[in-house]
Design a protein around this motif. Structure first.
Motif, PDB file in Angstrom:
ATOM      1  N   ILE A  62       0.857  -1.193   0.000  1.00 21.46           N
ATOM      2  CA  ILE A  62       0.000   0.000   0.000  1.00 21.46           C
ATOM      3  C   ILE A  62       0.896   1.247   0.000  1.00 21.46           C
ATOM      4  N   VAL A  63       0.593   2.162  -0.905  1.00 17.67           N
ATOM      5  CA  VAL A  63       1.305   3.446  -0.913  1.00 17.67           C
ATOM      6  C   VAL A  63       0.296   4.542  -0.618  1.00 17.67           C
ATOM      7  N   ILE A  64       0.603   5.381   0.367  1.00 16.87           N
ATOM      8  CA  ILE A  64      -0.247   6.543   0.655  1.00 16.87           C
ATOM      9  C   ILE A  64       0.362   7.752  -0.051  1.00 16.87           C
ATOM     10  N   VAL A  65      -0.478   8.485  -0.783  1.00 17.24           N
ATOM     11  CA  VAL A  65       0.023   9.625  -1.559  1.00 17.24           C
ATOM     12  C   VAL A  65      -0.729  10.899  -1.189  1.00 17.24           C
ATOM     13  N   GLY A  66       0.014  11.895  -0.715  1.00 12.99           N
ATOM     14  CA  GLY A  66      -0.546  13.231  -0.494  1.00 12.99           C
ATOM     15  C   GLY A  66      -0.326  14.022  -1.779  1.00 12.99           C
ATOM     16  N   ASN A  67      -1.400  14.307  -2.489  1.00 11.41           N
ATOM     17  CA  ASN A  67      -1.263  14.998  -3.790  1.00 11.41           C
ATOM     18  C   ASN A  67      -1.511  16.511  -3.641  1.00 11.41           C
ATOM     19  N   LYS A  68      -1.247  17.234  -4.706  1.00  7.24           N
ATOM     20  CA  LYS A  68      -1.429  18.692  -4.820  1.00  7.24           C
ATOM     21  C   LYS A  68      -0.407  19.452  -3.969  1.00  7.24           C
ATOM     22  N   ARG A  69       0.777  18.930  -3.937  1.00  7.79           N
ATOM     23  CA  ARG A  69       1.842  19.548  -3.172  1.00  7.79           C
ATOM     24  C   ARG A  69       2.130  20.976  -3.633  1.00  7.79           C
ATOM     25  N   PHE A  71       4.960   6.130   1.896  1.00 10.63           N
ATOM     26  CA  PHE A  71       4.343   7.453   1.838  1.00 10.63           C
ATOM     27  C   PHE A  71       5.111   8.382   0.902  1.00 10.63           C
ATOM     28  N   TYR A  72       4.368   9.126   0.080  1.00 10.67           N
ATOM     29  CA  TYR A  72       4.972  10.155  -0.760  1.00 10.67           C
ATOM     30  C   TYR A  72       4.049  11.362  -0.815  1.00 10.67           C
ATOM     31  N   GLU A  73       4.654  12.531  -0.916  1.00 13.54           N
ATOM     32  CA  GLU A  73       3.877  13.723  -1.281  1.00 13.54           C
ATOM     33  C   GLU A  73       4.265  14.090  -2.698  1.00 13.54           C
ATOM     34  N   VAL A  74       3.270  14.369  -3.538  1.00 15.04           N
ATOM     35  CA  VAL A  74       3.559  14.640  -4.946  1.00 15.04           C
ATOM     36  C   VAL A  74       2.670  15.768  -5.459  1.00 15.04           C
ATOM     37  N   SER A  75       3.001  16.201  -6.668  1.00 17.05           N
ATOM     38  CA  SER A  75       2.104  17.096  -7.387  1.00 17.05           C
ATOM     39  C   SER A  75       1.924  16.536  -8.790  1.00 17.05           C
ATOM     40  N   ALA A  76       0.747  15.986  -9.031  1.00 17.01           N
ATOM     41  CA  ALA A  76       0.474  15.466 -10.383  1.00 17.01           C
ATOM     42  C   ALA A  76       0.518  16.619 -11.379  1.00 17.01           C
ATOM     43  N   ALA A  77       0.180  17.826 -10.912  1.00 18.60           N
ATOM     44  CA  ALA A  77       0.129  18.982 -11.806  1.00 18.60           C
ATOM     45  C   ALA A  77       1.522  19.432 -12.239  1.00 18.60           C
ATOM     46  N   GLU A  78       2.501  19.290 -11.343  1.00 21.85           N
ATOM     47  CA  GLU A  78       3.789  19.919 -11.630  1.00 21.85           C
ATOM     48  C   GLU A  78       4.930  18.973 -11.904  1.00 21.85           C
ATOM     49  N   VAL A  86       7.951   7.743  -9.210  1.00 23.47           N
ATOM     50  CA  VAL A  86       8.519   7.123  -8.010  1.00 23.47           C
ATOM     51  C   VAL A  86       7.435   6.374  -7.216  1.00 23.47           C
ATOM     52  N   VAL A  87       6.229   6.934  -7.172  1.00 21.30           N
ATOM     53  CA  VAL A  87       5.116   6.287  -6.463  1.00 21.30           C
ATOM     54  C   VAL A  87       4.837   4.905  -7.057  1.00 21.30           C
ATOM     55  N   PHE A  88       4.676   4.865  -8.377  1.00 21.52           N
ATOM     56  CA  PHE A  88       4.310   3.591  -9.012  1.00 21.52           C
ATOM     57  C   PHE A  88       5.467   2.594  -8.975  1.00 21.52           C
ATOM     58  N   HIS A  89       6.674   3.091  -9.157  1.00 24.69           N
ATOM     59  CA  HIS A  89       7.823   2.182  -9.081  1.00 24.69           C
ATOM     60  C   HIS A  89       7.986   1.633  -7.663  1.00 24.69           C
ATOM     61  N   GLY A  90       7.741   2.488  -6.681  1.00 32.80           N
ATOM     62  CA  GLY A  90       7.819   2.047  -5.280  1.00 32.80           C
ATOM     63  C   GLY A  90       6.812   0.937  -5.020  1.00 32.80           C
ATOM     64  N   LEU A  91       5.633   1.104  -5.575  1.00 37.06           N
ATOM     65  CA  LEU A  91       4.592   0.094  -5.369  1.00 37.06           C
ATOM     66  C   LEU A  91       4.950  -1.223  -6.064  1.00 37.06           C
ATOM     67  N   VAL A  92       5.480  -1.119  -7.282  1.00 33.03           N
ATOM     68  CA  VAL A  92       5.892  -2.327  -8.011  1.00 33.03           C
ATOM     69  C   VAL A  92       6.945  -3.097  -7.200  1.00 33.03           C
ATOM     70  N   ASP A  93       7.880  -2.363  -6.618  1.00 32.87           N
ATOM     71  CA  ASP A  93       8.908  -3.002  -5.775  1.00 32.87           C
ATOM     72  C   ASP A  93       8.261  -3.753  -4.624  1.00 32.87           C
ATOM     73  N   ARG A  94       7.314  -3.098  -4.004  1.00 31.23           N
ATOM     74  CA  ARG A  94       6.662  -3.696  -2.838  1.00 31.23           C
ATOM     75  C   ARG A  94       5.837  -4.915  -3.208  1.00 31.23           C
TER      76      ARG A  94
END
Ligand code: GDP
Ligand code: MG
Length: 209
Positions: free
Chosen positions: A123-130, A154-161, A168-176
């Motif tokens: 499970i990856v928790i993502v805080g978006n709209k950084r 856990f990651y904080e990201v901005s899909a917009a920017e 990194v989020v998706f690769h992290g999940l694939v690893d897990r």
């Protein structure tokens, strides 16, 4: 099964979170590297090939609209959870209610997933709209703490920017997901050994009677 390390493996990923947090934007960014602003709210399933650490992998990504009936008894929820090998739980850093919904999602996943054999559910928790930090209502530390307590990434990201942070989020999940599959295999191996040992002991017992 041999050579899980080298084999091309499919993985199913479901992206969950309340409305308007940027689930579709994240997926679209990952698939196309672009941000287009508006995404509609149709439920979609995407297939995408990725190369993580030299291994090619097919990801099926389910963009799931938020439903209030995401209670553990809901069949759709159960189906989603059973289907998925990994989960991306998204909230917006400027929407406290979206953050408050995450623990319930985690609970729903943990209670619906057959966790026997899993050391950790990926499970990856993502805080978006950084990028909207001036409107932030959820601190990074809160996200990190939640992830720590629930044993998630856990990651904080901005899909917009930013494309890279989303990658990194998706690769992290694939690893897990890969790690969890290896631990399932290991556990199956141990169970096999225990089984054959108990068979030997059972035989000895009957021999000595
Ligand atoms: P979903 O309902 O969770 O799928 O959310 P969407 O992907 O449709 O995004 C909801 C709204 O938030 C849209 O207007 C997006 O343009 C916007 N949005 C998504 N991600 C970001 C982000 O990282 N930063 C900002 N500023 N807006 C975003
Ligand atoms: Mg959407």
């Amino acid at each position: 099964m041999t050579g899980l390390y080298n084999q091309r493996v499919d993985a199913n990923v479901v992206v969950l979170g309340t409305d308007n947090v940027g689930k579709s934007a994240l997926i679209f960014r990952f698939l196309t590297r672009r941000f287009i602003g508006e995404y509609g709210d149709t439920e979609s399933l995407y297939t995408h090939n990725v190369v993580v650490e030299g291994r090619e992998q097919t990801l099926n990504i389910w963009d799931a609209p938020y439903s209030q009936d995401l209670s553990p008894v809901s069949l759709t929820c159960e189906k989603r959870v059973q289907w998925a090998d990994g989960f991306v739980l998204v909230y917006s850093i400027c929407d406290r209610a979206s953050f408050n919904a995450v623990p319930r999602l985690i609970q729903t996943i943990k209670s619906n997933k057959d966790i026997l054999g899993y050391e950790k559910i990926p499970i990856v928790i993502v805080g978006n709209k950084r990028d909207l930090h001036h409107r932030r209502t959820v601190l990074s530390e809160e996200g990190r703490l939640l992830a720590l307590s629930a044993d998630c990434q856990f990651y904080e990201v901005s899909a917009a920017e930013n494309y890279h942070s989303v990658l990194v989020v998706f690769h992290g999940l694939v690893d897990r997901i890969r790690e969890s599959r290896m631990s399932v295999k290991k556990l199956a191996g141990i169970k096999g050994i225990v089984k054959s040992m108990s068979a030997v002991f059972a035989r000895r017992r009957t021999d000595s009677l």
